[in-house]
Scaffold this active site. Structure first.
Site, PDB file in Angstrom:
ATOM      1  N   LYS A  20       0.840  -1.206   0.000  1.00 26.30           N
ATOM      2  CA  LYS A  20       0.000   0.000   0.000  1.00 26.30           C
ATOM      3  C   LYS A  20       0.873   1.254   0.000  1.00 26.30           C
ATOM      4  O   LYS A  20       0.615   2.216  -0.730  1.00 26.30           O
ATOM      5  CB  LYS A  20      -0.938   0.003   1.222  1.00 26.30           C
ATOM      6  CG  LYS A  20      -2.030  -1.058   1.134  1.00 26.30           C
ATOM      7  CD  LYS A  20      -2.887  -1.134   2.383  1.00 26.30           C
ATOM      8  CE  LYS A  20      -3.822  -2.343   2.304  1.00 26.30           C
ATOM      9  NZ  LYS A  20      -4.682  -2.520   3.473  1.00 26.30           N
TER      10      LYS A  20
ATOM     11  N   ASP B 188     -11.297   2.634   2.832  1.00 26.15           N
ATOM     12  CA  ASP B 188     -11.687   1.237   2.639  1.00 26.15           C
ATOM     13  C   ASP B 188     -13.187   1.053   2.399  1.00 26.15           C
ATOM     14  O   ASP B 188     -13.630  -0.042   2.064  1.00 26.15           O
ATOM     15  CB  ASP B 188     -11.274   0.406   3.864  1.00 26.15           C
ATOM     16  CG  ASP B 188      -9.852  -0.125   3.724  1.00 26.15           C
ATOM     17  OD1 ASP B 188      -9.421  -0.341   2.574  1.00 26.15           O
ATOM     18  OD2 ASP B 188      -9.183  -0.321   4.743  1.00 26.15           O
TER      19      ASP B 188
ATOM     20  N   GLN C 261      -5.749  -1.093   9.428  1.00 28.40           N
ATOM     21  CA  GLN C 261      -5.359  -2.396   8.887  1.00 28.40           C
ATOM     22  C   GLN C 261      -5.886  -3.531   9.773  1.00 28.40           C
ATOM     23  O   GLN C 261      -5.702  -3.513  10.984  1.00 28.40           O
ATOM     24  CB  GLN C 261      -3.817  -2.454   8.804  1.00 28.40           C
ATOM     25  CG  GLN C 261      -3.271  -3.711   8.187  1.00 28.40           C
ATOM     26  CD  GLN C 261      -3.598  -3.850   6.701  1.00 28.40           C
ATOM     27  OE1 GLN C 261      -3.522  -2.892   5.940  1.00 28.40           O
ATOM     28  NE2 GLN C 261      -3.975  -5.050   6.295  1.00 28.40           N
TER      29      GLN C 261
END
Ligand code: NAP
Length: 275
Positions: A48, A114, A91
């Site tokens: 990422k 997200d 995460q």
């Protein structure tokens, strides 16, 4: 059989994103929160950071000690919500004493890279899509890229998690597919997969789907990530290649798209800023 390449598609998309960001002088920043030191997470985070930086996004990792309390993490998220950063990623997985869903839902909609916030998820259910979870969006982009028409298609999605299976089923319904959502309590899975034009497996179980469970010329999208004898494999048995018209490989299929869609979502969040 044609391979649906996420690696190739990502390459093309990254060039496009890089150009959009530099042409419009977009100042985009991303904070990734990691709690603890999960090995798989370290790999995902490395990617990422790598790809966001490659297109000109200022991304950084906030690595927190495993012993942090849920309350302390919530306070950090609230502080980031008030900061100037364009986007925030929490995460997963988190240590067992912290509720991931509760914490991820606290990231405010306008920084929710997200797409896990209640409003963003409900937006898909409501056919009013805003920020779509990255893996789901990655799969939709692959269908677009390979000109795979979804209208009226009989699609079986296996897996009903809040981050993949459910929002994916909603997004496919929005695109006028006929969707069946299967899970661990589904009886006779093959009765569903055998009739499907498209089978999407998001389970995490090697060899879940084999050639006897699918029809000729089906399209297979393999989201699963499994390590077998030190090798990365998906949920499909290799023998499905004999019957598929299109297939995503593992690795190199859906995985690369997920990281590309982080950038796609960050650009949308940036464009929405100040509106
Ligand atoms: P998850 O939360 O563990 O959900 C797995 C789903 O599979 C659940 O709905 C479960 O059903 C269902 N399931 C389990 N065993 C089954 C079986 N035998 N038959 C049918 N369904 C079964 O996982 P997730 O986060 O959605 O991820 C799914 C997989 O995709 C994992 O391998 C993950 O590593 C991978 N993944 C890949 C990417 C990528 O970028 N390529 C991104 C995200 C996830 P119940 O609900 O009944 O328990």
């Amino acid at each position: 059989m044609q391979i649906i390449s996420g690696t190739e598609t990502r390459k093309k998309l990254l060039e496009k994103y890089k150009e959009i960001i530099s042409k419009n002088n977009l100042k985009i920043s991303l904070v990734i929160i990691q709690v603890g030191d999960n090995e798989a997470s370290n790999t995902y985070i490395r990617n990422k950071l790598k790809y966001t930086k490659e297109v000109g996004i200022k991304s950084k990792l906030m690595k927190l000690d495993e012993s942090i309390t849920e309350e302390e993490l919530i306070n950090i998220i609230k502080k980031l919500n008030r900061s100037k950063t364009t986007g925030v990623i929490l995460q997963s997985p988190l240590p067992s004493h912290i509720d991931f869903t509760k914490c991820a839902r606290l990231i405010k909609d306008s920084k929710d890279v997200d797409g896990f916030s209640t409003n963003n998820l409900f937006g898909i259910r409501d056919n009013n899509e805003q920020i779509i979870p990255c893996t789901v969006k990655g799969i939709l982009k692959l269908f677009e890229e390979y000109n795979i028409d979804l209208v009226g298609k009989n699609i079986v999605v296996i897996g009903r998690s809040n981050i993949v299976g459910r929002p994916l089923a909603d997004a496919l319904i929005n695109r006028n597919a006929t969707v069946t959502l299967c899970h661990s309590k589904t009886k006779n899975l093959e009765e569903y997969t055998k009739n499907a034009d498209i089978v999407i497996s998001a389970v995490g179980r090697p060899n879940l789907i084999n050639k006897d469970m699918v029809k000729k010329d089906f399209i297979g999208i393999d989201v699963g990530i499994n390590i077998v004898d030190g090798k990365l494999v998906g949920d499909f048995n290799k023998d499905v290649e004999e019957k598929a018209s299109y297939l995503t490989p593992v690795p190199g299929g859906v995985g690369p798209m997920t990281v590309a869609m982080i950038i796609d979502n960050l650009i949308i969040l940036k464009e929405k800023e100040g509106r």
